[in-house]
Design an enzyme around this catalytic site. Sequence first.
Site, short mmCIF file in Angstrom:
data_model
loop_
_atom_site.label_atom_id
_atom_site.label_comp_id
_atom_site.label_asym_id
_atom_site.label_seq_id
_atom_site.Cartn_x
_atom_site.Cartn_y
_atom_site.Cartn_z
N LYS A 1 -13.85 60.81 -15.06
CA LYS A 1 -13.08 59.42 -14.75
C LYS A 1 -13.22 59.19 -13.35
CE LYS A 1 -10.14 56.34 -16.28
NZ LYS A 1 -11.33 55.26 -15.71
N LYS B 1 -17.78 59.43 -9.92
CA LYS B 1 -17.71 58.29 -9.28
C LYS B 1 -19.05 57.68 -9.07
CE LYS B 1 -14.68 56.24 -6.53
NZ LYS B 1 -13.20 55.97 -6.68
#
Length: 411
Positions: free
Chosen positions: A66, A102
Amino acid sequence: MNALVATNRNFKLAARLLGLDSKLQKSLLIPFREIKVECTIPKDDGTLASYVGFRVQHDNARGPMKGGIRYHPEVDPDEVNALAQLMTWKTAVANIPYGGAKGGIGCDPSGLSISELERLTRVFTQKIHDLIGVHTDVPAPDMGTGPQTMAWILDEYSKFHGYSPAVVTGKPTDLGGSLGRDAATGRGVLFATEALLKEHGKSVSGQRFVIQGFGNVGSWAAQLISEKGGKIVAVSDITGAIKNSNGIDIPALLKHVKETRGVKGFHGGNSIDPKSVLVEDCDVLIPAALGGVINRENANEIKAKFIIEAANHPTDPEADEILSKKGVAILPDIYANSGGVTVSYFEWVQNIQGFMWDEEKVNNELRTYMTNGFKAMKEMCRTHNCDLRMGAFTLGVNRVARATVLRGWEA
């Protein structure tokens, strides 16, 4: 000190406190996958332009990876790596079933038209669509991106995989975005601040706050803190900085910022040098802008008793040492700004269930997660006799290490 060096340093200190062996440490540090893609698009004038896109997938021991996607001229692999690793520890501290990732594209979004941004986002999605997914890697907005960007990613991804609203979070509510997501990071900052102040026998009401950064996080934090009786005495953003020792009228400032796109020129306070905002006299300092703003040059001058890290990596390790000697309590970013990813998790859950929550439920659940996270972090501080930053890092690293060992992944 750059973000990757600082993050690795904090990880190693936490791993030493936890007594992790070197092989496990190495497997926890190495990213799962690093992706670099070229995105070529036709500009509005018919010329072609190429941009480099990145996605670093750091760890998936505890669940799908995530992390945000940022559009910024200075997106670089080191920074993306550091932020992906921080997301791994942050999701573990929040105790949500995710790992860290990211991404970003090296571009200046302000120099691109809406249609150019859409084409760039769709090309980037085409390049990474088979590497992200509902149970693999779930992107979210970050600097220079927002709900519209997520809507384009969702639409492009769905062309390959069928309608999949849970593939991104931070979407518009019309496409399955969660109520309360917009305010989530700022609201999480409020809940984190309340937890820390309570520990010291204080409440938000009557405390003097300085907020550096007045974007989404800073403005929501200011609004929610002032509603709780906190006095905001200084605020800054990229346009300038203002100060009012009697407390800034936040609703009036929000109206001014909406009309003029910055705090500069607001009549409810005196204009001050933006660099001095961090050292203004206050009880609680909230850096909510860029990384590395609190460093050895200004740490000695900081007057706040509490620092709540609403930005990613705002405090350099050298400043950490100076401030801890002064007795300043620093609430670390991997806990303090985890409200956004926590409500992103709620959005993902709602999308998978096909059942949307009302805003009160979202906010109540967020309070529960932030409160439980603070208690767990304090428990690690007591166990390892360490400060709040190491309490958060040992909590996050320990949870990921346990999942890694249980899965039989420790190489």
